[in-house]
Design an enzyme around this catalytic site. Structure first.
Site, PDB file in Angstrom:
ATOM      1  N   HIS A 132      45.179  39.796  48.278  1.00  0.00           N
ATOM      2  CA  HIS A 132      44.686  39.486  46.930  1.00  0.00           C
ATOM      3  C   HIS A 132      43.409  40.283  46.633  1.00  0.00           C
ATOM      4  O   HIS A 132      43.280  40.887  45.560  1.00  0.00           O
ATOM      5  CB  HIS A 132      44.426  37.975  46.852  1.00  0.00           C
ATOM      6  CG  HIS A 132      43.823  37.495  45.572  1.00  0.00           C
ATOM      7  ND1 HIS A 132      44.474  36.635  44.713  1.00  0.00           N
ATOM      8  CD2 HIS A 132      42.607  37.734  45.004  1.00  0.00           C
ATOM      9  CE1 HIS A 132      43.682  36.394  43.662  1.00  0.00           C
ATOM     10  NE2 HIS A 132      42.546  37.039  43.823  1.00  0.00           N
ATOM     11  N   GLU A 133      42.479  40.297  47.588  1.00  0.00           N
ATOM     12  CA  GLU A 133      41.190  40.977  47.344  1.00  0.00           C
ATOM     13  C   GLU A 133      41.369  42.498  47.292  1.00  0.00           C
ATOM     14  O   GLU A 133      40.735  43.166  46.479  1.00  0.00           O
ATOM     15  CB  GLU A 133      40.165  40.593  48.416  1.00  0.00           C
ATOM     16  CG  GLU A 133      39.832  39.100  48.496  1.00  0.00           C
ATOM     17  CD  GLU A 133      39.507  38.464  47.153  1.00  0.00           C
ATOM     18  OE1 GLU A 133      38.988  39.160  46.261  1.00  0.00           O
ATOM     19  OE2 GLU A 133      39.789  37.260  46.991  1.00  0.00           O
TER      20      GLU A 133
ATOM     21  N   HIS B  12      42.456  43.648  43.974  1.00  0.00           N
ATOM     22  CA  HIS B  12      41.372  43.750  42.982  1.00  0.00           C
ATOM     23  C   HIS B  12      40.797  45.167  42.940  1.00  0.00           C
ATOM     24  O   HIS B  12      40.358  45.630  41.884  1.00  0.00           O
ATOM     25  CB  HIS B  12      40.230  42.783  43.322  1.00  0.00           C
ATOM     26  CG  HIS B  12      40.384  41.403  42.764  1.00  0.00           C
ATOM     27  ND1 HIS B  12      40.418  41.156  41.414  1.00  0.00           N
ATOM     28  CD2 HIS B  12      40.488  40.191  43.368  1.00  0.00           C
ATOM     29  CE1 HIS B  12      40.541  39.839  41.218  1.00  0.00           C
ATOM     30  NE2 HIS B  12      40.592  39.234  42.382  1.00  0.00           N
TER      31      HIS B  12
ATOM     32  N   GLN C 178      34.665  42.135  40.791  1.00  0.00           N
ATOM     33  CA  GLN C 178      34.521  40.824  40.160  1.00  0.00           C
ATOM     34  C   GLN C 178      33.073  40.510  39.791  1.00  0.00           C
ATOM     35  O   GLN C 178      32.826  39.628  38.964  1.00  0.00           O
ATOM     36  CB  GLN C 178      35.066  39.724  41.082  1.00  0.00           C
ATOM     37  CG  GLN C 178      36.574  39.773  41.228  1.00  0.00           C
ATOM     38  CD  GLN C 178      37.079  38.653  42.115  1.00  0.00           C
ATOM     39  OE1 GLN C 178      37.054  38.776  43.329  1.00  0.00           O
ATOM     40  NE2 GLN C 178      37.499  37.547  41.524  1.00  0.00           N
TER      41      GLN C 178
ATOM     42  N   CYS D 234      42.365  32.562  41.353  1.00  0.00           N
ATOM     43  CA  CYS D 234      41.394  33.656  41.361  1.00  0.00           C
ATOM     44  C   CYS D 234      40.142  33.216  40.613  1.00  0.00           C
ATOM     45  O   CYS D 234      40.242  32.605  39.548  1.00  0.00           O
ATOM     46  CB  CYS D 234      42.012  34.879  40.680  1.00  0.00           C
ATOM     47  SG  CYS D 234      40.904  36.297  40.628  1.00  0.00           S
ATOM     48  N   LEU D 235      38.978  33.528  41.175  1.00  0.00           N
ATOM     49  CA  LEU D 235      37.719  33.167  40.519  1.00  0.00           C
ATOM     50  C   LEU D 235      37.590  33.845  39.157  1.00  0.00           C
ATOM     51  O   LEU D 235      36.850  33.371  38.298  1.00  0.00           O
ATOM     52  CB  LEU D 235      36.532  33.546  41.407  1.00  0.00           C
ATOM     53  CG  LEU D 235      36.387  32.759  42.716  1.00  0.00           C
ATOM     54  CD1 LEU D 235      35.267  33.341  43.561  1.00  0.00           C
ATOM     55  CD2 LEU D 235      36.142  31.277  42.447  1.00  0.00           C
TER      56      LEU D 235
ATOM     57  N   GLY E 172      37.393  34.352  48.771  1.00  0.00           N
ATOM     58  CA  GLY E 172      37.337  35.814  48.794  1.00  0.00           C
ATOM     59  C   GLY E 172      36.750  36.330  47.496  1.00  0.00           C
ATOM     60  O   GLY E 172      36.795  35.641  46.473  1.00  0.00           O
TER      61      GLY E 172
HETATM   62 ZN    ZN Z   1      40.890  37.229  42.652  1.00  0.00          ZN
END
Ligand code: ZN
Length: 150
Positions: A130-131, A134, A51, A88-89, A46
Site C-alpha cells: 500500500h505504501e 503511494h 501524504q 488510508c489516512l 504506514g
Molecule cells: Zn494510504
C-alpha cells in the site's frame, strides 16, 4: 519533530510519481522523523512521504512490531494473492477490499543509506504494498474490488 497535515484524496500531489532520494542528508532524517511522528499521531500503520506533501520515495511502517523505514523501496519479489480490507489516512471514512500479494520481498535503503532487504507476509506485506503504491501515485481505491463507508 513535527506532526504534519496529511493530504487527502483530490490533492494532485498524491497522484505524482515521487522522486528517488539521491543523498542522505539531515533533511532526509528529519523527513523520516516527521513521517513517523505524523503516522503515530494519526494512529496509522504506514505513511508515505507524498501524504505529507513531500514527493520523495520514502515510507514508514509500524504494524505493531516496531518502526520500519525505507528510502527508495522496491518490491523485488512477490507471491500469492490474498484479499483483505484496507483503509488510508488520505481517504478518511472509506475502506475497501483489495487483492495484494501474500508475500513480498522489499529492497531499499535505510536512513543511513545502507541497502536492506525485508521479507514480509500477512498484514505487514499488505501495508508495504500500500505504501509503495503511494510513491507511484496509486491509491487503494484504484485497486479495490469494493469500497464501503466506515
Ligand atoms: Zn494510504
Amino acid at each position: 519533530m513535527a506532526v504534519f497535515k496529511i493530504l487527502e484524496i483530490g490533492d494532485p500531489l498524491l497522484r505524482e510519481k515521487a522522486r528517488p532520494v539521491e543523498k542522505i542528508t539531515p533533511q532526509v532524517h528529519r523527513l523520516l522523523d516527521n513521517m513517523a511522528e505524523t503516522m503515530y499521531h494519526a494512529r496509522g500503520v504506514g505513511l508515505a512521504a507524498p501524504q505529507i506533501g513531500v514527493s520523495k520515495r520514502a515510507i514508514v511502517v509500524d504494524v505493531g512490531e516496531g518502526l520500519i523505514e525505507f528510502l527508495n523501496p522496491e518490491i523485488v519479489a512477490a507471491s500469492g494473492a490474498v484479499s483483505g480490507p484496507e483503509g488510508c489516512l488520505s481517504i478518511p471514512g472509506l475502506e475497501g477490499e483489495v487483492v495484494r500479494a501474500a508475500k513480498v520481498t522489499v529492497k531499499g535503503l535505510n536512513r543511513h543509506g545502507v541497502e536492506v532487504t525485508l521479507d514480509a507476509e500477512g498484514w505487514l506485506a499488505r501495508v508495504l504494498q500500500h505504501e509503495i503504491d503511494h510513491l507511484d501515485g496509486i491509491l487503494f481505491v484504484d485497486r479495490a474490488a469494493t469500497v464501503r463507508k466506515v
